[in-house]
Design an enzyme around this catalytic site. Structure first.
Site, PDB file in Angstrom:
ATOM      1  N   HIS A  33       0.729  -1.304  -0.130  1.00 31.71           N
ATOM      2  CA  HIS A  33       0.256   0.183  -0.321  1.00 31.71           C
ATOM      3  C   HIS A  33       0.990   1.184   0.127  1.00 31.71           C
ATOM      4  CE1 HIS A  33      -2.812   2.957   1.639  1.00 31.71           C
ATOM      5  NE2 HIS A  33      -3.432   2.028   0.842  1.00 31.71           N
ATOM      6  N   ASP A  54      -8.189  -5.375   0.321  1.00 27.79           N
ATOM      7  CA  ASP A  54      -8.570  -6.299  -1.412  1.00 27.79           C
ATOM      8  C   ASP A  54      -8.488  -7.904  -1.046  1.00 27.79           C
ATOM      9  OD1 ASP A  54      -7.400  -3.326  -3.093  1.00 27.79           O
ATOM     10  OD2 ASP A  54      -9.739  -4.068  -2.773  1.00 27.79           O
TER      11      ASP A  54
HETATM   12  C1  SDX Z   1      -6.346   0.181  -3.036  1.00 30.69           C
HETATM   13  O1  SDX Z   1      -4.276   4.544  -2.178  1.00 30.69           O
HETATM   14  C2  SDX Z   1      -5.294   3.483  -1.290  1.00 30.69           C
HETATM   15  O2  SDX Z   1      -5.683   4.116  -0.199  1.00 30.69           O
HETATM   16  C3  SDX Z   1      -5.794   2.974  -2.266  1.00 30.69           C
HETATM   17  C4  SDX Z   1      -7.149   2.113  -0.994  1.00 30.69           C
HETATM   18  C5  SDX Z   1      -8.515   2.602  -0.988  1.00 30.69           C
HETATM   19  O3  SDX Z   1      -9.001   2.341  -0.203  1.00 30.69           O
HETATM   20  O4  SDX Z   1      -8.828   3.467  -2.055  1.00 30.69           O
HETATM   21  O5  SDX Z   1      -6.489   2.171  -0.118  1.00 30.69           O
HETATM   22  C6  SDX Z   1      -6.924   0.745  -2.368  1.00 30.69           C
HETATM   23  O6  SDX Z   1      -6.054   0.046  -3.755  1.00 30.69           O
HETATM   24  C7  SDX Z   1      -5.331  -0.898  -2.452  1.00 30.69           C
HETATM   25  C8  SDX Z   1      -4.448  -1.523  -2.902  1.00 30.69           C
HETATM   26  C9  SDX Z   1      -4.827  -2.884  -3.897  1.00 30.69           C
HETATM   27  N1  SDX Z   1      -3.761  -3.294  -4.613  1.00 30.69           N
HETATM   28  C10 SDX Z   1      -3.470  -4.223  -4.531  1.00 30.69           C
HETATM   29  O7  SDX Z   1      -3.253  -5.274  -3.663  1.00 30.69           O
HETATM   30  C11 SDX Z   1      -1.720  -4.315  -6.307  1.00 30.69           C
HETATM   31  C12 SDX Z   1      -0.606  -4.930  -5.149  1.00 30.69           C
HETATM   32  N2  SDX Z   1       0.106  -3.795  -5.205  1.00 30.69           N
HETATM   33  C13 SDX Z   1       0.903  -3.066  -5.771  1.00 30.69           C
HETATM   34  O8  SDX Z   1       0.173  -2.915  -6.563  1.00 30.69           O
HETATM   35  C14 SDX Z   1       1.380  -1.550  -4.803  1.00 30.69           C
HETATM   36  O9  SDX Z   1       1.872  -2.025  -3.301  1.00 30.69           O
HETATM   37  C15 SDX Z   1       0.731  -0.398  -4.520  1.00 30.69           C
HETATM   38  C16 SDX Z   1       0.251   0.032  -5.897  1.00 30.69           C
HETATM   39  C17 SDX Z   1      -0.574  -0.908  -3.531  1.00 30.69           C
HETATM   40  C18 SDX Z   1       1.519   0.238  -4.108  1.00 30.69           C
HETATM   41  O10 SDX Z   1       2.775   0.603  -4.768  1.00 30.69           O
HETATM   42  P1  SDX Z   1       3.525   1.671  -4.716  1.00 30.69           P
HETATM   43  O11 SDX Z   1       3.231   2.304  -2.994  1.00 30.69           O
HETATM   44  O12 SDX Z   1       3.323   3.043  -5.727  1.00 30.69           O
HETATM   45  O13 SDX Z   1       4.514   1.506  -3.656  1.00 30.69           O
HETATM   46  P2  SDX Z   1       6.265   0.751  -4.925  1.00 30.69           P
HETATM   47  O14 SDX Z   1       5.007  -0.172  -5.897  1.00 30.69           O
HETATM   48  O15 SDX Z   1       6.832   1.736  -5.135  1.00 30.69           O
HETATM   49  O16 SDX Z   1       6.774  -0.432  -4.006  1.00 30.69           O
HETATM   50  C19 SDX Z   1       7.207  -0.039  -3.627  1.00 30.69           C
HETATM   51  C20 SDX Z   1       8.569  -1.862  -3.316  1.00 30.69           C
HETATM   52  C21 SDX Z   1       8.628  -1.620  -4.981  1.00 30.69           C
HETATM   53  O17 SDX Z   1       9.805  -2.622  -4.995  1.00 30.69           O
HETATM   54  P3  SDX Z   1      11.243  -1.455  -5.071  1.00 30.69           P
HETATM   55  O18 SDX Z   1      11.024  -1.317  -6.552  1.00 30.69           O
HETATM   56  O19 SDX Z   1      11.570  -0.371  -4.495  1.00 30.69           O
HETATM   57  O20 SDX Z   1      12.847  -2.236  -5.462  1.00 30.69           O
HETATM   58  O21 SDX Z   1       7.952  -2.533  -2.605  1.00 30.69           O
HETATM   59  C22 SDX Z   1       7.198  -3.669  -4.270  1.00 30.69           C
HETATM   60  C23 SDX Z   1       7.933  -2.628  -5.582  1.00 30.69           C
HETATM   61  O22 SDX Z   1       8.069  -4.190  -6.667  1.00 30.69           O
HETATM   62  N3  SDX Z   1       5.882  -4.230  -4.459  1.00 30.69           N
HETATM   63  C24 SDX Z   1       5.873  -5.186  -4.449  1.00 30.69           C
HETATM   64  C25 SDX Z   1       4.086  -5.779  -3.416  1.00 30.69           C
HETATM   65  N4  SDX Z   1       4.024  -3.788  -3.431  1.00 30.69           N
HETATM   66  C26 SDX Z   1       4.674  -3.458  -3.404  1.00 30.69           C
HETATM   67  N5  SDX Z   1       6.147  -6.467  -4.205  1.00 30.69           N
HETATM   68  C27 SDX Z   1       5.429  -7.074  -4.636  1.00 30.69           C
HETATM   69  N6  SDX Z   1       4.153  -7.724  -4.720  1.00 30.69           N
HETATM   70  C28 SDX Z   1       3.599  -6.482  -4.412  1.00 30.69           C
HETATM   71  N7  SDX Z   1       1.763  -6.471  -4.059  1.00 30.69           N
END
Ligand code: SDX
Length: 433
Positions: free
Chosen positions: A310, A368
């Site tokens: 998140h 989720d």
């Molecule tokens: C919702 O914003 C909100 O409040 C949203 C929400 C709401 O109520 O409105 O809470 C609802 O959208 C919840 C999130 C649902 N999405 C998912 O579950 C999809 C999977 N999650 C990821 O796509 C990700 O965690 C996000 C999009 C939710 C957050 O992404 P960020 O904040 O942009 O973080 P990032 O992509 O920069 O990740 C940081 C690091 C990265 O590694 P590095 O590049 O630093 O090496 O963490 C890793 C990412 O690769 N990472 C993951 C991961 N999520 C982040 N690695 C594996 N699996 C994951 N799910």
């Protein structure tokens, strides 16, 4: 919001010039550095794609502490609201800022109930979609089309118009979502019933049919009510920011909510609940969980664990804990004791939370992660999961939209950029290219 003597000094090391940037303080959460005069003073923009360090507005609606896993709606902890309140009361709280009196609650629920029907001609829009259209595609189209039917409440400068549109949106979203679902099934559409409460009405429109009486299961009705509460608002997330930006141009509320529906659809946002279930089904068995966890850690593999991570929560999403409890209640009520997807989810959660990669990156289950398992157990098809999220989030979008319109400092949102394209050059005739 207050600003006192605290400030930051910005110094241009080449010219030695300095500027004082005032700091503003809220009631909770991080202070903000006021950069509104930065471009005028320095000729520079800030640079923050994805807005990881940017406060886009002042708000009194929802507070999140990502490190502590705290979520407050108008100051009330989500755990208490999920346990003691109901969705209509939470809608009133988000819209008006305080919990309603008993009389106010009765009137609010009555007013919402008597706006649940949609114009009969809205059904003709459905005929234009393929039967297998994704419900979110239908929701985008139908919600935007509402502005073609309600010309009497589109003057956004008129508080009464705004409230009428707000009530209409909250009231009609379940009806539109159920319409999309019934159209997918090829079943007749069920009209809302004014004697039913909001969550019950939604279940009734989704699952009743003309051939038999629909038996309302109170456990499922309560679970739906709690799920709607958990998804109602969440500060300045992608879809809420979309609604605010669309609204900042003066677009009508129905068009703004349609923009929010479109943004919510993405798998990184509200589409994640559908993606979680598809992922659990792809994992297929507990013994495969480790392989998928390794895939998620592999930088060369685009696969991510859906339902994990998140932007704000670097601890447990408090909603996922409540959702997990609801999951067990619903499965018990339905007599489902060996749901393989839940087994896989519990194993995935256990392994991920012990894995150094997830610990170091502070990746925890989000809202989720469990919702899809509950929805599936309740008989809701995967393609309807995000539509359900949109039904719940509409009150948050509307509350934030109203707050933006009423903000005296509000102006059209118009970010700038760092331009790295071609410098000025003259046109070359095609014969000389
Ligand atoms: C919702 O914003 C909100 O409040 C949203 C929400 C709401 O109520 O409105 O809470 C609802 O959208 C919840 C999130 C649902 N999405 C998912 O579950 C999809 C999977 N999650 C990821 O796509 C990700 O965690 C996000 C999009 C939710 C957050 O992404 P960020 O904040 O942009 O973080 P990032 O992509 O920069 O990740 C940081 C690091 C990265 O590694 P590095 O590049 O630093 O090496 O963490 C890793 C990412 O690769 N990472 C993951 C991961 N999520 C982040 N690695 C594996 N699996 C994951 N799910």
């Amino acid at each position: 919001m207050s600003s006192n003597e605290k400030s930051f000094t910005l110094t241009d090391n080449s010219s030695g010039k300095s500027w004082e940037l005032p700091v503003m303080h809220g009631t909770l959460g991080p202070d903000v550095i006021d950069v509104r005069k930065l471009y005028a003073d320095t000729g520079c923009f800030t640079y923050d794609p994805g807005f990881t360090s940017t406060g886009s507005c002042e708000s009194k609606i929802t507070f999140i502490d990502g490190d502590e896993g705290v979520l407050l709606y108008r100051g009330y902890p989500i755990e208490q609201l999920a346990e003691k309140s109901d969705f209509m009361e939470v809608c009133y709280l988000l819209l008006y800022g305080n919990l309603p009196s008993a009389a106010d609650k009765v009137k609010f629920e009555h007013d919402i109930t008597y706006h649940t029907m949609v114009h009969e001609q809205m059904q003709t829009f459905l005929r234009g979609f393929r039967r297998d259209a994704h419900p979110m595609a239908v929701m985008c189209g139908m919600v935007g089309a509402l502005s073609a039917f309600y010309h009497d409440s589109l003057d956004i400068s008129n508080p009464k118009h705004r409230m009428v549109s707000s009530y209409r949106m909250i009231a009609k979203m379940p009806t539109i979502a159920a319409l999309a679902y019934k159209y997918n099934l090829g079943q007749p559409y069920t009209y809302p019933k004014n004697k039913l409460r909001y969550a019950e009405n939604f279940l009734h429109m989704m699952f009743s049919n003309p051939c038999e009486e629909y038996e309302m299961d109170p456990v499922l009705a309560r679970a739906m009510d709690v799920i709607l509460i958990l998804h109602a608002d969440h500060e300045q997330n992608a879809s809420t920011s979309t609604v605010r930006l669309a609204g900042s141009s003066g677009a009508n509320p129905f068009a703004c909510i349609a923009a929010g529906v479109a943004s919510l659809w993405g798998p990184a946002h509200g589409g994640a609940n559908e993606a979680v279930l598809n992922m659990l089904e792809e994992i297929g068995d507990k013994k495969n969980v480790g392989k998928f966890v390794e895939k998620a850690k592999n930088k060369d593999d685009p696969f991510r664990l859906m339902g994990f991570g998140h932007r704000v929560y670097k601890n447990f999403d408090p909603r996922s804990r409540v959702m997990r409890t609801q999951c067990h209640k619903v499965l018990d009520a339905l007599g489902v004791h060996d749901e393989p997807l839940l087994e896989i989810a519990l194993e995935l959660e256990k392994i991920a939370l012990e894995d150094p990669y997830f610990i170091e990156k502070k990746l925890y289950p989000n809202v989720d992660f469990y919702s899809g398992i509950i929805f599936k157990a309740m008989g809701i098809p995967t393609t309807m999961f995000t539509a359900l999220f949109a039904v719940a989030r509409t009150v948050g979008w509307i509350a934030q939209w109203n707050e933006m319109i009423e903000d005296p400092s509000q102006k059209i949102g118009r970010p700038r950029q760092l331009f790295t394209g071609a410098e000025k050059r003259d046109y070359v005739d095609i014969k000389k290219r």
